[in-house]
Design a protein around this motif. Structure first.
Motif, short mmCIF file in Angstrom:
data_model
loop_
_atom_site.label_atom_id
_atom_site.label_comp_id
_atom_site.label_asym_id
_atom_site.label_seq_id
_atom_site.Cartn_x
_atom_site.Cartn_y
_atom_site.Cartn_z
N VAL A 135 1.26 -1.29 -0.03
CA VAL A 135 -0.24 0.27 -0.10
C VAL A 135 1.07 0.97 0.05
O VAL A 135 2.06 1.06 0.77
N SER A 137 0.64 5.32 0.87
CA SER A 137 0.15 6.33 1.45
C SER A 137 0.47 7.21 1.53
O SER A 137 1.81 7.94 1.48
N THR A 199 2.92 -1.20 3.78
CA THR A 199 2.85 0.24 3.62
C THR A 199 3.51 0.80 3.45
O THR A 199 4.22 0.89 4.89
#
Length: 205
Positions: A135, A137, A199
């Motif tokens: 991910v 971000s 992430t």
């Protein structure tokens, strides 16, 4: 005279059960339960005993030195069966921290006020952690597709410090090439043991 603590007896039974498949077909198995007289003569769980020997066998993936590093007693110390059980628990925790499956056998041998400890370790093959998802971000100035293109970690990829560091550098280099100032950090999460969601936390400036 040989006897085992309650924890050691349970571990011994589990170890022997796991090893039954290795026995020759038709071989007889003799199960001997401690007699009342033997149990009565065994030291109590908190009776101090001098540790005459601590034998560790079967360990290949974790060195004996590393195992002894977490055991809170050494040969020559005064110990109780309770403390020996706690030491074995520390070894189990060490194996868990390394994601190495293991079972423990062996037992205790009492000689007067002395005790010999024998731990037999059966190790399973270590399982390498893998990526379940990646991910990004905080990226608004560079698209997720562009970041994905320069990184290597993908679902199913093995996780290592080297792979994480390489991807972090690739992301930073991409921002530098675009003359965009940014800091890049990574937060792993593990919803399932040995499986990680990576992430990337990007702060663009």
């Amino acid at each position: 005279m040989t006897e085992t603590s309650p924890r050691s007896r349970r571990l011994r039974v589990r170890y022997l059960t796991a090893g039954l498949g290795l026995m020759l077909s038709g071989a007889a198995v003799l199960s001997i339960a401690p007699t009342d007289a033997l149990a009565a003569s065994a030291p109590g769980p908190n009776e101090p005993l001098k540790l005459k020997a601590l034998n560790i066998s079967g360990n290949k993936q974790v060195s004996t030195a590393e195992i002894m590093g977490v055991v809170p007693f050494h040969v020559g110390d005064m110990v109780t069966q309770t403390q020996i059980d706690q030491g074995l628990g520390a070894v189990e925790d060490l194996y868990k921290s390394k994601n190495i499956g293991s079972s423990f056998g062996g037992g205790l041998k009492f000689i007067g006020k002395n005790v010999e400890v024998n731990w037999v370790i059966s190790e399973q093959a270590s399982v390498a952690p893998v990526v379940d998802g990646v991910v990004f971000s905080g990226n608004s100035k560079i698209s997720t597709d562009a970041l994905t293109a320069v990184t290597k970690l993908r679902p199913g990829s093995p996780v290592s410090n080297e792979a994480v560091q390489a991807d972090q550098k690739a992301i930073s280099d991409l921002y530098k090439s675009k003359q965009i100032s940014a800091s890049v950090g990574m937060t792993p999460s593990s919803p399932v043991p040995n499986h990680f969601v990576v992430t990337w936390n990007i702060v663009e400036k």
